[in-house]
Scaffold this motif. Structure first.
Motif: not given
Length: 354
Positions: A36-50
Motif C-alpha cells: 500500500l505504501v509503495l502504491a501510494l508513492s508511485e501513483a498520481d491518480r486514483l485509477g493508477d493507484f488501484w
C-alpha cells in the motif's frame, strides 16, 4: 505457548516459527501494508493507484509467501546456526526468492511493446526489488533479534522472581510448621509424625527446580500444605474443594501457581480472622482451558491484603507461558478476596517462554 526447555543456545532461537499460522498471517498483513505504501508513492491518480496496488500486492505476496515457505522448510537447518550465520542464510534465501519472482513477474507482465526493448529496464527493476527485499529482511531480522533479547530478559526476571518467591515461602512456613510439630509430639505423636512426612514431601516437591509440573502434582503440593496448616489452625481453617470430575490431571503447567495463592489466602485472610473462615479452591473444566479460583474471607479493618508479590509473580509467569490466555483476575470486596486464572489445556506439550 507453554514453557519448553531447549538445549540450543538462546541466541540461535531469535527467528520466529515460519510454519506457524500467526507468523504467516502477520507477515502477509505487513507485506500488504508495505505494498500500500509503495502504491501510494508511485501513483498520481486514483485509477493508477488501484492498478499499481493490485500489481504490487500480487508481486509482494508472491515473494512473501514464497519466502515463508522456503524458510519454513529450512527451519531445522536455520535453528542450528548462530545469529550471524542465520541472518546471512535468511537474507540469501529471501534474495533468491525475490530474484526468482522478479524474473518470473517481469516475463509475465512484460507488454509486447516492451518485448523488443533492451533488457536494462527489467534489470533495474530486479535490482530495485533485491535492494528493497534486503533492506526489509534485515530490518525484520533486527526486530526479531531485539525482541528475543527482550524476552530473555523478561524470562530471567520471572525466574529470579520465582526463586525469590520460593525463598520467601519456605523460611516462615518451615518455622511455623516446626513449632506445630513440636507442640504435637507430647500428646499427638501420630499426627506429629504425619506432619513431618508431609513437610518432607512438600519441601522435596517445592524445592526441586523444574520448568513444569502436572496438575496432579500441583494439587498434591497444595493438599500437603493445607494439611500442615490445618494442624496449626485447627477448626479455624475450613477448605471447600470444588474440583471438576473430569480434570485432565496430566496437564502441564508452571510450578507454584495454586500453593502461593492458598498461602496468601490463609496468611492475609483467614488467619487474621478470630473465627477463621472457609477457603474456596475451585477448578472447573472448560472446552479448552481450566478455570481456577481461590477465594477467602478477609478482615474488614481496612488493612491492605498484602498478597501482591505472589500474584504479580504468577501473573508474569502466566503471561510468558500463555500469551493468548486471559490474565490473572482479582475480584475483591470489603470482606471477600478472590483470585481467578485460566490455564489452556489445548497443548499437552511442556510450555516454553517465548
Amino acid at each position: 505457548m507453554l514453557f519448553r526447555p531447549d538445549s540450543a543456545p538462546s541466541t540461535r532461537r531469535f527467528l520466529p516459527d515460519f510454519c506457524a499460522n500467526p507468523t504467516v498471517f502477520l507477515t502477509v498483513l505487513l507485506a500488504e501494508l508495505f505494498a500500500l505504501v509503495l502504491a501510494l508513492s508511485e501513483a498520481d491518480r486514483l485509477g493508477d493507484f488501484w492498478n499499481r496496488l493490485a500489481l504490487i500486492s500480487l508481486f509482494v505476496q508472491w515473494v512473501v509467501l514464497g519466502a515463508a515457505a522456503v524458510l519454513c522448510l529450512s527451519q531445522r537447518y536455520l535453528a542450528r546456526l548462530g545469529p550471524v550465520a542465520a541472518t546471512l542464510a535468511v537474507l540469501g534465501l529471501t534474495q533468491g526468492v525475490t530474484l526468482g519472482f522478479s524474473l518470473l513477474g517481469g516475463w509475465f507482465l512484460q507488454s509486447p511493446a516492451e518485448a523488443t526493448a533492451p533488457a536494462v529496464p527489467l534489470a533495474l527493476i530486479v535490482a530495485r526489488n533485491l535492494a528493497i527485499s534486503s533492506i526489509i529482511t534485515l530490518m525484520a531480522l533486527r526486530y526479531f533479534y531485539v525482541r528475543r533479547q527482550w524476552q530473555q530478559q523478561v524470562e530471567a526476571e520471572a525466574q529470579a522472581r520465582l526463586q525469590a518467591l520460593q525463598a520467601r515461602i519456605h523460611p516462615h512456613f518451615l518455622f511455623n510448621t516446626l513449632n506445630t510439630i513440636a507442640s504435637l509430639i507430647p500428646h499427638r505423636p501420630a499426627e506429629a509424625e504425619q506432619a513431618v512426612l508431609d513437610l518432607a514431601d512438600l519441601l522435596r516437591s517445592a524445592l526441586v527446580e523444574r520448568p513444569v509440573i502436572t496438575l496432579a502434582e500441583e494439587l498434591e503440593l497444595t493438599r500437603r500444605y493445607l494439611a500442615i496448616e490445618r494442624l496449626r489452625m485447627g477448626e479455624r481453617l475450613q477448605v471447600d474443594w470444588r474440583l471438576a470430575a473430569d480434570l485432565p490431571l496430566d496437564t502441564l503447567l508452571p510450578p507454584l501457581l495454586l500453593q502461593p495463592l492458598v498461602e496468601n489466602a490463609i496468611r492475609h485472610g483467614i488467619q487474621r480472622l478470630p473465627a477463621g473462615g472457609v477457603l474456596l479452591l475451585q477448578i472447573e473444566r472448560q472446552p479448552s482451558a481450566l478455570a481456577m479460583t481461590v477465594a477467602n474471607p478477609r478482615p474488614t479493618d481496612g488493612s491492605p491484603p498484602g498478597q501482591r508479590l505472589a500474584q504479580d509473580n504468577i501473573r508474569q509467569r502466566l503471561q510468558l507461558a500463555y500469551p493468548a490466555a486471559a490474565p490473572l483476575e482479582i475480584v475483591e470486596t470489603a470482606d471477600h478476596y478472590e483470585v481467578r486464572l485460566v490455564i489452556p489445556i489445548s497443548l499437552r506439550s511442556s510450555p516454553t517462554p517465548a
